[in-house]
Motif scaffolding. Structure first.
Motif, PDB file in Angstrom:
ATOM      1  N   ARG A   1      36.949   6.772   0.326  1.00 34.29           N
ATOM      2  CA  ARG A   1      37.441   8.121  -0.757  1.00 34.29           C
ATOM      3  C   ARG A   1      35.804   9.410  -0.445  1.00 34.29           C
ATOM      4  O   ARG A   1      34.760   8.059  -1.125  1.00 34.29           O
ATOM      5  N   VAL A   2      36.355  10.476   0.238  1.00 33.16           N
ATOM      6  CA  VAL A   2      34.478  11.551   0.249  1.00 33.16           C
ATOM      7  C   VAL A   2      34.969  12.704  -0.771  1.00 33.16           C
ATOM      8  O   VAL A   2      35.845  13.306  -0.813  1.00 33.16           O
ATOM      9  N   ARG A   3      34.391  12.934  -1.760  1.00 35.96           N
ATOM     10  CA  ARG A   3      34.450  14.007  -2.735  1.00 35.96           C
ATOM     11  C   ARG A   3      33.481  14.831  -1.729  1.00 35.96           C
ATOM     12  O   ARG A   3      33.260  14.772  -1.863  1.00 35.96           O
ATOM     13  N   LEU A   4      34.425  16.422  -2.133  1.00 36.92           N
ATOM     14  CA  LEU A   4      33.931  18.029  -1.696  1.00 36.92           C
ATOM     15  C   LEU A   4      34.704  18.652  -2.683  1.00 36.92           C
ATOM     16  O   LEU A   4      35.603  18.830  -3.110  1.00 36.92           O
TER      17      LEU A   4
ATOM     18  N   VAL B   1      41.374  13.338  10.756  1.00 35.99           N
ATOM     19  CA  VAL B   1      42.695  12.757  10.358  1.00 35.99           C
ATOM     20  C   VAL B   1      42.725  12.137  11.505  1.00 35.99           C
ATOM     21  O   VAL B   1      43.276  10.670  10.868  1.00 35.99           O
ATOM     22  N   THR B   2      43.184  12.521  12.192  1.00 41.47           N
ATOM     23  CA  THR B   2      43.761  11.766  13.890  1.00 41.47           C
ATOM     24  C   THR B   2      42.833  10.177  14.048  1.00 41.47           C
ATOM     25  O   THR B   2      43.148   9.264  14.080  1.00 41.47           O
ATOM     26  N   ARG B   3      41.643  10.848  14.035  1.00 41.09           N
ATOM     27  CA  ARG B   3      40.410   9.750  14.002  1.00 41.09           C
ATOM     28  C   ARG B   3      39.764   8.582  12.888  1.00 41.09           C
ATOM     29  O   ARG B   3      39.699   8.006  13.337  1.00 41.09           O
ATOM     30  N   TYR B   4      40.443   9.116  11.642  1.00 39.08           N
ATOM     31  CA  TYR B   4      39.521   8.756  10.893  1.00 39.08           C
ATOM     32  C   TYR B   4      41.370   8.497   9.575  1.00 39.08           C
ATOM     33  O   TYR B   4      40.787   8.491   8.464  1.00 39.08           O
ATOM     34  N   PRO B   5      41.917   7.894   9.705  1.00 40.73           N
ATOM     35  CA  PRO B   5      42.970   7.671   8.876  1.00 40.73           C
ATOM     36  C   PRO B   5      43.265   7.114   7.423  1.00 40.73           C
ATOM     37  O   PRO B   5      43.706   7.218   6.539  1.00 40.73           O
ATOM     38  N   ASP B   6      42.151   6.392   7.547  1.00 40.71           N
ATOM     39  CA  ASP B   6      42.103   5.378   6.432  1.00 40.71           C
ATOM     40  C   ASP B   6      40.999   6.306   5.320  1.00 40.71           C
ATOM     41  O   ASP B   6      41.000   5.410   4.361  1.00 40.71           O
ATOM     42  N   VAL B   7      39.839   7.456   5.738  1.00 35.49           N
ATOM     43  CA  VAL B   7      39.338   7.834   5.396  1.00 35.49           C
ATOM     44  C   VAL B   7      39.952   8.831   4.461  1.00 35.49           C
ATOM     45  O   VAL B   7      40.668   9.923   4.834  1.00 35.49           O
ATOM     46  N   GLU B   8      39.773   8.915   3.111  1.00 33.60           N
ATOM     47  CA  GLU B   8      40.281   9.745   2.453  1.00 33.60           C
ATOM     48  C   GLU B   8      39.450  10.926   1.761  1.00 33.60           C
ATOM     49  O   GLU B   8      38.891  10.920   0.987  1.00 33.60           O
ATOM     50  N   LEU B   9      39.971  12.194   2.234  1.00 30.86           N
ATOM     51  CA  LEU B   9      38.921  13.268   1.697  1.00 30.86           C
ATOM     52  C   LEU B   9      39.873  14.303   0.781  1.00 30.86           C
ATOM     53  O   LEU B   9      40.633  14.340   0.544  1.00 30.86           O
ATOM     54  N   ASP B  10      39.050  13.965  -0.463  1.00 28.85           N
ATOM     55  CA  ASP B  10      39.657  14.965  -1.979  1.00 28.85           C
ATOM     56  C   ASP B  10      38.813  16.499  -2.077  1.00 28.85           C
ATOM     57  O   ASP B  10      37.679  16.542  -2.184  1.00 28.85           O
ATOM     58  N   ILE B  11      39.175  17.645  -1.470  1.00 30.54           N
ATOM     59  CA  ILE B  11      38.750  18.784  -1.418  1.00 30.54           C
ATOM     60  C   ILE B  11      38.543  19.644  -3.011  1.00 30.54           C
ATOM     61  O   ILE B  11      40.113  19.654  -3.050  1.00 30.54           O
TER      62      ILE B  11
END
Length: 301
Positions: free
Chosen positions: A97-100, A119-129
């Motif tokens: 998870r990456v929080r921005l 999201v297409t390339r890295y579907p398992d990375v969660e972006l919390d913006i």
């Protein structure tokens, strides 16, 4: 009383409360309800037999015991999160998870164009913006990184450029100019209706102008003050006044003719967007991949 393994989740919840001093914001960060967070803290305090937080309807503060506990466990928990990021280096597909924390214009103009590909390339990375124009301490608030204009990045952070520098221009709707005429010199703005800007630190923003050796910074007049680029554009489009903006933010409207730029020979250069993060933390792999993708796709050139 010794800690139990089951206390680890409650301790991480406590750290979020300590960072934000607000149950609702901490709950949003963690993806749980505020009531669940309150229940977790209450259970932790009962097991430890000590009050950690003072709560009223208006404020959340740490007790002396809470301050000591935060200081004692903050770095170990940060190390655990860093260990998770290091393990990502050994996975074929990155996770985590990456929080921005980003201002509204950066969210729309820079992140929105690249997120579908990310999201297409890295579907398992969660972006919390978190889209927020207020200047916050991104580390204290639990974010991995922030995006801001270059001149506003805290000096103790590592900053990487994400866009070229911008020209800042004055623009208005054709209907406004038909009624009020066009300013020929920046000083003429003192007789116009301007949509004024409040910065994320609460300060009113002077409109800057440069031409050759001449430089001006004007506290323009206007009965409307905003801290949001989308609102400023909407007001300008309605003919309510002149706006001051980074040129890429209004480029489609200028091309369409919905807005018209004036005083262009006085357009002031300003630093572009930078992403910044603490030098004291391991940079999450997901954040590195996002930075690389923004630089690859160049949404703002």
């Amino acid at each position: 009383m010794p800690f139990r393994r089951s206390d680890l989740a409650d301790l991480s919840y406590f750290l979020a409360i300590a960072r934000h001093r607000n149950f609702r914001k901490a709950a949003t960060e963690l993806g749980v309800s505020a009531s669940a967070l309150s229940h977790s803290l209450r259970g932790l305090e009962e097991r430890l037999k000590v009050r950690l937080v003072n709560r009223t309807n208006r404020s959340v503060t740490l007790t002396a015991a809470g301050e000591d506990l935060q200081a004692a466990i903050r770095d170990p928990f940060a190390a655990i999160h860093e260990a998770e990021d290091l393990l990502n280096l050994h996975r074929d597909a990155p996770t985590g998870r990456v929080r921005l924390n980003v201002p509204d214009e950066a969210a729309m103009r820079m992140l929105a164009p690249v997120l579908p590909e990310f999201v297409t390339r890295y579907p398992d990375v969660e972006l919390d913006i978190s889209v927020d124009n207020t200047m916050v301490d991104v580390i204290e608030a639990g974010f991995d990184a922030g995006i801001r204009f270059g001149g506003t990045v805290p000096e103790d952070m590592i900053a990487q450029r994400l866009s070229p520098d911008f020209r800042w221009v004055v623009a208005g709707a054709p209907a406004y100019f038909a009624k009020h005429g066009e300013p020929q010199h920046p000083d003429d703005l003192m007789q116009h209706q301007c949509i004024r800007l409040r910065l994320g630190n609460g300060r009113m923003y002077n409109w800057d102008f440069d031409r050759g050796e001449e430089s001006l910074a004007l506290a323009v007049p206007g009965g409307i003050i905003v801290d949001n680029g989308s609102v400023s554009r909407a007001l300008a489009l309605s003919g309510m006044g002149l706006m001051y903006a980074a040129e890429p933010a209004i480029a489609p409207l200028l091309a369409h003719g919905s807005l018209r730029a004036v005083l262009q020979e006085w357009a002031s250069p300003g630093p572009g967007y930078f992403i910044y993060y603490s030098s004291r933390r391991q940079v999450p792999r997901g954040l590195r991949l996002l930075i690389d993708l923004i630089r690859e796709m160049k949404p703002l050139g």
